[in-house]
Design a protein around this motif. Structure first.
Motif, mmCIF file in Angstrom:
data_model
loop_
_atom_site.group_PDB
_atom_site.id
_atom_site.type_symbol
_atom_site.label_atom_id
_atom_site.label_comp_id
_atom_site.label_asym_id
_atom_site.label_seq_id
_atom_site.Cartn_x
_atom_site.Cartn_y
_atom_site.Cartn_z
ATOM 1 N N PHE A 1 3.147 7.070 -5.566
ATOM 2 C CA PHE A 1 2.500 6.441 -4.419
ATOM 3 C C PHE A 1 1.653 5.254 -4.875
ATOM 4 O O PHE A 1 1.117 5.250 -5.978
ATOM 5 N N SER A 2 1.525 4.280 -3.992
ATOM 6 C CA SER A 2 0.684 3.121 -4.294
ATOM 7 C C SER A 2 -0.040 2.674 -3.039
ATOM 8 O O SER A 2 0.578 2.468 -1.990
ATOM 9 N N THR B 1 9.501 -7.865 -7.254
ATOM 10 C CA THR B 1 8.066 -8.079 -7.420
ATOM 11 C C THR B 1 7.772 -9.298 -8.295
ATOM 12 O O THR B 1 8.458 -9.558 -9.278
ATOM 13 N N LYS B 2 6.712 -10.025 -7.944
ATOM 14 C CA LYS B 2 6.232 -11.150 -8.745
ATOM 15 C C LYS B 2 5.164 -10.704 -9.744
ATOM 16 O O LYS B 2 4.850 -11.437 -10.686
ATOM 17 N N MET B 3 4.593 -9.533 -9.535
ATOM 18 C CA MET B 3 3.444 -9.070 -10.307
ATOM 19 C C MET B 3 3.662 -7.631 -10.749
ATOM 20 O O MET B 3 4.613 -6.974 -10.325
ATOM 21 N N VAL B 4 2.789 -7.150 -11.615
ATOM 22 C CA VAL B 4 2.794 -5.736 -11.978
ATOM 23 C C VAL B 4 2.289 -4.927 -10.786
ATOM 24 O O VAL B 4 1.291 -5.282 -10.167
ATOM 25 N N TRP B 5 2.988 -3.848 -10.486
ATOM 26 C CA TRP B 5 2.574 -2.921 -9.434
ATOM 27 C C TRP B 5 2.066 -1.638 -10.066
ATOM 28 O O TRP B 5 2.652 -1.145 -11.035
ATOM 29 N N SER B 6 1.020 -1.071 -9.503
ATOM 30 C CA SER B 6 0.487 0.203 -9.984
ATOM 31 C C SER B 6 0.763 1.310 -8.981
ATOM 32 O O SER B 6 0.662 1.102 -7.767
ATOM 33 N N PHE B 7 1.091 2.493 -9.515
ATOM 34 C CA PHE B 7 1.331 3.685 -8.712
ATOM 35 C C PHE B 7 0.516 4.841 -9.282
ATOM 36 O O PHE B 7 0.052 4.794 -10.422
ATOM 37 N N THR B 8 0.382 5.891 -8.479
ATOM 38 C CA THR B 8 -0.205 7.132 -8.950
ATOM 39 C C THR B 8 0.670 8.274 -8.453
ATOM 40 O O THR B 8 1.642 8.045 -7.720
ATOM 41 N N ASP B 9 0.355 9.508 -8.868
ATOM 42 C CA ASP B 9 1.195 10.637 -8.459
ATOM 43 C C ASP B 9 0.584 11.433 -7.318
ATOM 44 O O ASP B 9 1.063 12.514 -6.981
ATOM 45 N N SER B 10 -0.463 10.905 -6.707
ATOM 46 C CA SER B 10 -1.149 11.599 -5.622
ATOM 47 C C SER B 10 -1.286 10.671 -4.424
ATOM 48 O O SER B 10 -1.802 9.556 -4.549
#
Length: 497
Positions: free
Chosen positions: A296-297, A348-357
């Motif tokens: 999820f992000s 994507t043009k940039m780094v995307w961050s996600f988490t597991d919650s």
């Protein structure tokens, strides 16, 4: 569980967990990365149920499957907690191909299980690392532009710890410290520089300058740096402004004047650090889908951008073609009706961050929630990297996707969660044609066996129309979704805060 007992390879080998080559590894949902000096990576991922065990090796699969004549689960050693370690033999050729086989199989196992004894495949490539890029980053470290200085809200990793982590995760390159440091720096407020100088590029226009590949929307850059207002991270803070090679600014005009003097330097800084960041991300061990079946992000992750600048994060946004000076902003409604519509592919043009919650993702959300679902028939998240081991905050679970990653839009829904309007977008990474092989259908068989076992034992599986289905389409409802609990195989309903 498994271990390597025979190895034929001309290259030096390491496992990214830092343990010895012969150490026991595995367990359901555990992926282990072998680093082959000068050649590439081999990810061995274990998945199992009561009747079936699969070892996925870069998409090629070894497996053990109970003979049908042994219908009683008590007649054979259980694959769930077998006392027998699988002994593996590995041969790595000079051309990057490998052969992996099971050897010294106990007779009780051969009597009970059909076994695929041998598979072959190709190593995943090592990243390309420029000597010039590494030298530049090292200079920025010496001048204390990297990492972010005086972090107020997280424990700071000592330099020696970062060096040690670099040697553990990136032993194949003499620039392991620089890779570790860029990954660490991303997890600090420096990420704002690496994001803003990516998304405000007109990626449809070639600048003709290799170091600065695309022109920038300078006005929007200045506005969004000026509007930074999270905790101490403001234009008046010396450490925050130092990330942009500037001094504290107490007026927009002053900030704009400073930015004009250093904008090309910061642009080059961002491009160089992003390249090493991506190399570091590609080198981190993979996470199995069995252990993290969905990510999820919360977007947009820089509050002042607003949902109107979410669409410009993708190469498909038509505004990327300019002309230079056109403001890079595009309403989310228009984006979702065109290049971000269901079925479209975005880059994507940039780094995307996600988490597991989902709960954690909503903490960072400013109007958008991304639900990332895995492609079918694969065992690991190849498009995202687990980077928490190198984070400035070891309690923050973070996965990252590199610029240029492609995602297919699966679903879009407007919802209200705890009175907060949010657009929920279901995504799936698009596999590269020359990427890892798709794992055999036995992965689905394992998933079904474990799911069926949970149903029988717990009678706890309840599928509802308001849930996110197994491939992530968000159904209309009351903000309720279906997710796997960490480390378990039972489905459960959760509610957002």
């Amino acid at each position: 569980m498994w271990h390597l007992v025979q190895i034929l390879a001309a290259s030096r080998l390491w496992f990214s967990d830092g343990n010895s080559i012969a150490a026991p590894r595995g367990g359901h949902g555990v992926s282990s990365r072998l680093i082959v000096d000068g050649q590439g990576f081999l990810d061995v991922t274990e998945m199992r149920s009561l009747d079936l065990m699969v070892l996925d090796a870069n998409g090629a699969t070894l497996w053990l499957k109970r003979h049908e004549r042994y219908s009683s689960r008590f007649a054979c050693p259980s694959l769930q907690n077998s006392p027998y370690l699988l002994s593996l033999s590995l041969r790595i050729d000079d051309d990057g191909n490998f052969n992996l086989s099971i050897v010294d199989i106990p007779s009780i196992m051969t009597a009970c299980y059909s076994i695929s004894n041998q598979v072959s495949g190709s190593l995943k490539p090592l990243p390309e690392i420029s000597v010039e890029d590494a030298a530049f980053i090292n200079k920025m470290i010496e001048q204390k532009f990297i990492p972010y200085q005086n972090i107020p809200d997280a424990p700071k990793k000592p330099i020696q710890e970062i060096r040690a982590l670099g040697r553990q995760y990136f032993p194949f390159t003499p620039y392991n410290f620089e890779l570790a440091m860029t990954l660490y720096d991303w997890t600090t407020a420096s990420f704002a520089r690496m994001v803003l100088f990516k998304i405000f590029q007109y990626t449809g226009i070639d600048s003709g300058i290799a170091a600065l590949p695309h022109p920038l929307d300078r006005e929007s850059l200045a506005v969004n740096i000026w509007q930074s207002n999270f905790s101490v991270y403001t234009p008046q803070d010396a450490d925050y402004m130092r990330t942009f090679l500037m001094q504290p600014a107490h007026s927009f005009d002053n900030l704009t004047a400073q930015l004009e003097e250093v904008i090309d330097q910061v642009h080059n800084f961002s491009e160089t650090e992003n390249r090493l960041l991506v190399a570091a991300m590609q080198s981190m061990p993979r996470t199995s889908i069995a252990s993290r079946p969905r990510l999820f992000s919360g977007q947009v992750d820089i509050e002042q951008l607003g949902t109107g600048r979410f669409g410009i994060e993708f190469e498909e946004c038509p505004l990327n073609k300019g002309p230079v000076g056109v403001e890079l902003t595009h309403s989310l409604t228009d984006a979702l009706a065109s290049y971000m519509a269901i079925g479209k592919t975005i880059t994507t043009k940039m780094v995307w961050s996600f988490t597991d919650s989902m709960k954690e993702a909503m903490h960072y959300s400013n109007g958008i929630l991304l639900v990332l679902n895995p492609p079918s028939g694969v065992s690991v998240w190849d498009s995202v990297s687990f980077i928490t081991p190198l984070s400035d905050d070891p309690s923050k679970i973070e996965y990252t996707a590199a610029p240029g990653t492609k995602f297919k839009i699966q679903s879009v829904q407007d919802n209200s969660l705890s009175g907060k309007p949010v657009t929920i977008i279901g995504l799936e990474p698009v596999l590269e044609r020359d990427g890892p092989l798709k794992t055999r259908p036995m992965l689905e068989e394992i998933r079904q066996q474990r799911l069926n076992a949970d149903v029988a034992e717990n009678n706890a599986v309840r599928l509802t129309e308001q849930s996110i289905e197994s491939h992530g389409s968000v159904q209309s409802g009351r903000g309720r979704y279906k997710s796997r609990r960490r480390g378990e195989d039972e489905w459960m309903d959760e509610y957002l805060p």
